[in-house]
Design an enzyme around this catalytic site. Structure first.
Site, PDB file in Angstrom:
ATOM      1  N   LYS A  72      43.262  32.897  46.322  1.00  0.00           N
ATOM      2  CA  LYS A  72      42.881  33.177  44.936  1.00  0.00           C
ATOM      3  C   LYS A  72      41.395  33.506  44.845  1.00  0.00           C
ATOM      4  CE  LYS A  72      46.561  33.047  42.675  1.00  0.00           C
ATOM      5  NZ  LYS A  72      47.127  33.693  43.857  1.00  0.00           N
ATOM      6  N   HIS A  84      39.030  21.755  65.456  1.00  0.00           N
ATOM      7  CA  HIS A  84      39.481  22.707  66.471  1.00  0.00           C
ATOM      8  C   HIS A  84      38.882  24.091  66.268  1.00  0.00           C
ATOM      9  CE1 HIS A  84      42.390  19.989  68.305  1.00  0.00           C
ATOM     10  NE2 HIS A  84      42.693  19.594  67.072  1.00  0.00           N
ATOM     11  N   ASN A 113      55.909  56.713  42.982  1.00  0.00           N
ATOM     12  CA  ASN A 113      55.537  55.386  43.466  1.00  0.00           C
ATOM     13  C   ASN A 113      56.188  55.208  44.822  1.00  0.00           C
ATOM     14  OD1 ASN A 113      54.849  52.659  43.793  1.00  0.00           O
ATOM     15  ND2 ASN A 113      56.720  51.988  42.761  1.00  0.00           N
ATOM     16  N   GLY A 114      55.403  54.924  45.838  1.00  0.00           N
ATOM     17  CA  GLY A 114      55.968  54.722  47.168  1.00  0.00           C
ATOM     18  C   GLY A 114      55.196  55.482  48.219  1.00  0.00           C
ATOM     19  N   TRP A 171      47.854  53.120  42.446  1.00  0.00           N
ATOM     20  CA  TRP A 171      47.257  52.266  43.466  1.00  0.00           C
ATOM     21  C   TRP A 171      47.222  53.104  44.736  1.00  0.00           C
ATOM     22  CZ3 TRP A 171      48.534  50.035  48.229  1.00  0.00           C
ATOM     23  CH2 TRP A 171      47.714  48.976  48.645  1.00  0.00           C
ATOM     24  N   GLU A 203      40.751  36.935  46.280  1.00  0.00           N
ATOM     25  CA  GLU A 203      41.336  38.011  45.480  1.00  0.00           C
ATOM     26  C   GLU A 203      40.464  38.426  44.309  1.00  0.00           C
ATOM     27  OE1 GLU A 203      46.157  37.824  45.577  1.00  0.00           O
ATOM     28  OE2 GLU A 203      45.151  36.188  44.539  1.00  0.00           O
ATOM     29  N   LYS A 251      49.829  44.447  41.647  1.00  0.00           N
ATOM     30  CA  LYS A 251      50.673  43.281  41.374  1.00  0.00           C
ATOM     31  C   LYS A 251      51.922  43.262  42.228  1.00  0.00           C
ATOM     32  CE  LYS A 251      51.763  39.611  38.996  1.00  0.00           C
ATOM     33  NZ  LYS A 251      50.983  38.394  39.198  1.00  0.00           N
ATOM     34  N   ARG A 284      50.163  47.356  38.001  1.00  0.00           N
ATOM     35  CA  ARG A 284      50.723  47.865  39.247  1.00  0.00           C
ATOM     36  C   ARG A 284      49.731  48.726  40.017  1.00  0.00           C
ATOM     37  NH1 ARG A 284      56.505  47.595  39.209  1.00  0.00           N
ATOM     38  NH2 ARG A 284      56.544  49.192  40.819  1.00  0.00           N
ATOM     39  N   CYS A 341      52.403  51.702  42.405  1.00  0.00           N
ATOM     40  CA  CYS A 341      52.000  52.497  41.250  1.00  0.00           C
ATOM     41  C   CYS A 341      52.983  52.298  40.105  1.00  0.00           C
ATOM     42  CB  CYS A 341      51.945  53.975  41.627  1.00  0.00           C
ATOM     43  SG  CYS A 341      50.928  54.317  43.077  1.00  0.00           S
ATOM     44  N   GLU A 362      46.482  28.786  49.436  1.00  0.00           N
ATOM     45  CA  GLU A 362      46.583  29.488  48.162  1.00  0.00           C
ATOM     46  C   GLU A 362      45.247  29.508  47.426  1.00  0.00           C
ATOM     47  OE1 GLU A 362      48.077  31.234  44.537  1.00  0.00           O
ATOM     48  OE2 GLU A 362      48.364  31.452  46.688  1.00  0.00           O
TER      49      GLU A 362
END
Length: 606
Positions: free
Chosen positions: A483, A502, A98-99, A74, A486, A601, A27, A2, A479
């Site tokens: 992306k 496999h 925040n936390g 968040w 996301e 983020k 955030r 947050c 990656e």
């Protein structure tokens, strides 16, 4: 996760609080709210969803207080509703947080038994009641906070205001970052300096365990033992950084296009362009005697570290262990004293990565970090910080931070290779030259974006997408898949191309696009064999390569032509098309590119 802000001002602060929150919305953006002290009373406005909803609420119901706190959320505990939005408050105290408060259930049960009534599902609200409990026992605001902090377990950053105290704000940090801004007759508080950029460039960062009492005339800072301490005041560069999209539709697009510039800046920090040599800081350990290095990171930074593993093992002949920090922190692996531990984090505040760093230090490792925020906790707790010069990255999906991390790791691999006698002066010069050419190559890649829109039309219709690569292209496949997931919400997976048979090959049919990252390197022919296996099962191949598609011996649905470059430099180049594919697919699907659902983020809690 947050974002929190606070202002003790000389005029109404609501507008400035919202402006600061806008800079922190990356955030978290599940809900937002502000609270102010007005005529001795606490007043607040909250709204579910993005910051614009709060702005609309404030237009209808303005706040006029000169002292206030704000929050963009968040969600961790409780759904993202107005009821669960911060600030949380009662008649005496208001808190933004925040936390995560790990012992909130025990505290809630204890306080409920005393008659406290809780209105939300959050862990944060328990802080309000702990403070109220201490104040009911006769403690003043400062004493109440000092006592309350000792009752809280977890990682948190707090900003607290009190009814009847227009010239008081109390802040605390334990595991989550906080910056204090100094003004003239005004004081500011934010999760990072970028939130304070419009107001001041004079910043003090709280250390782990600190709490601070802010008034208009200044700040008093105390450590976790409640002893008064001094923390340095520094000049922040954040005030010179404009947070806007420029001519781009989204921050992500802007940040993709900034890569030639920021990679140039980052490389220039480590390379003597005239001599074509690399200079990396002294780690305080003889590189020639190292038997192993350890890398740990999360998410995209982990994939950067995985590329770094390939580079360091090949060009420095140094074995590298790498693991995701969220697993490694609980494995608590044994480490040989005197070894090198390397941590990669865009924010420098990633909770899991920081936990592994502290374990590594306890195991007697020399600690180095690749970070984008030089004043971050990870940077400050490292023996050596290797900065990336990406600048603020607002889009949640990392782009320029990733390629700047790769730039630093590439330079580190060369530096270690020279120090260990694995590469000679001419090899160093050749590797440096290949890196110096990267910004130009990326500029050329960015000139031909129209092809991505056509491919995005194909990808946007898919339910599943596979990415394949070998060698350093394997982390690029991981990656690329991340992306796409996301920001477009399409299920995607990255695989080492040799692993296709496999298991993953069972997924392939004519409805499954397969994106193949295949520079024409020593492993190219092996990857071609895997492409042929895909083609024989009807898979739609999208080839990203500097090779002629005629060389693969099978039909490809699309070909993204890449510039000729060395095998060493290719990961930096091939990162860009996988970013653009994800970006244009998300645009085609109409998703929120910069602020994808459920993500934030900076992951500063578990």
């Amino acid at each position: 996760m947050c974002g929190i802000v606070g202002i003790i001002g000389q005029k109404p602060v609501a507008t400035d609080l919202v402006d600061a929150l806008r800079r922190l919305e990356y955030r978290g953006y599940d809900s937002a709210g502000i609270a102010t002290v007005e005529n001795g009373h606490l007043e607040r406005r909250r709204a579910e969803g993005k910051l614009r909803n709060l702005e609309g609420r404030l237009l209808q119901e303005p706040l006029s207080g000169h002292t206030g706190i704000g929050h963009t959320r968040w969600a961790t505990h409780g759904r993202p509703t107005e009821r669960n939005a911060h600030p949380h408050m009662n008649g005496k105290v208001s808190v933004v947080h925040n936390g995560i408060i790990e012992n909130f259930r025990d505290l809630k049960n204890e306080l409920s038994a005393k008659g406290h009534v809780f209105e939300s599902d959050t862990d944060t609200e328990v802080i309000v009641h702990v403070l109220a409990d201490e104040m009911a026992a006769g403690a003043g605001p400062e004493e109440a906070v000092g006592r309350a902090l000792k009752r809280l377990e977890g990682a948190f950053a707090l900003a607290i205001i009190f009814a009847g105290h227009d010239d008081l704000m109390i802040a605390a940090r334990q595991g989550s970052p906080l910056a204090i801004g100094h003004g003239t007759g005004e004081m500011y508080l934010g999760s990072d300096a970028i939130a304070l950029a419009p107001f001041t460039d004079a910043i003090t960062y709280l250390d782990e365990g600190d709490w601070a009492v802010l008034r208009r005339t200044g700040v008093e800072i105390f450590n976790r033992d409640d002893k008064a301490v001094e923390r340095p005041l520094i000049k922040s560069v954040a005030s010179s950084l404009l947070v806007d999209k420029g001519n781009h539709r989204h921050f992500m697009a802007k940040e993709i296009h900034e890569q030639p510039e920021v990679i140039s800046h980052t490389l220039a920090n480590y390379i003597d362009m005239g001599e074509a040599t690399v200079s990396v800081p002294d780690f305080g350990v003889d590189a020639s005697t190292l038997s192993r290095a350890t890398i740990s990171a999360c998410g995209t930074a982990y994939y950067a570290g995985l590329v770094g593993k390939y580079w360091i093992e090949r060009y420095a002949r140094l074995p590298v262990e790498i693991d995701v920090a969220s697993e490694m922190r609980y494995r608590e692996p044994p480490m040989t004293a005197g070894g090198l531990a390397l941590f990669v984090s865009q924010s420098g505040e990633t909770a899991d990565t920081l936990a592994v760093l502290r374990h590594a230090r306890a195991e007697g490792q020399r600690v180095a970090s690749v970070v984008n925020v030089r004043t971050s906790t990870i940077a400050r707790e490292s023996d050596v910080a290797l900065p990336t010069l990406a600048g603020p990255e607002i889009g949640v999906a990392s782009t320029k931070a990733f390629t700047c991390q790769l730039s630093v790791l590439a330079c580190l691999a060369i530096g270690l290779g020279r120090a260990r006698g694995v590469i000679d002066r001419e090899q160093e010069r050749a590797l440096v030259q290949s890196l110096v050419e990267v910004p130009r190559h990326i500029s050329n890649i960015l000139r031909n974006e129209s092809q991505y829109e056509a491919i995005a039309s194909l990808l946007s219709k898919a339910r599943d997408v596979l990415y394949l690569g070998r060698g350093t292209s394997y982390p690029l496949a991981l990656e690329g898949a991340l992306k796409l997931k996301e920001i477009s919400y399409i299920h995607a997976e990255g695989y080492a191309a040799g692993e296709l048979k496999h298991g993953p090959i069972a997924l392939i049919d004519e409805n499954v696009p397969v994106i193949v990252v295949a520079p024409k390197d020593a492993l190219f022919e092996k990857t071609v064999s895997n492409m042929q296996e895909v083609a024989s099962r009807g898979g739609q191949i999208i080839l990203i390569s500097d090779a002629d598609p005629e060389e693969v011996g099978c039909r490809v649905a699309a070909h993204i032509a890449m510039p000729k470059a060395t095998e060493f430099a290719s990961p930096l180049l091939y990162a860009v098309p996988v970013q653009l594919l994800a970006y244009y697919t998300a645009v085609a699907m109409g998703t929120d590119v910069d602020q994808p659902r459920n993500l934030a983020k900076s992951v500063t809690v578990e």
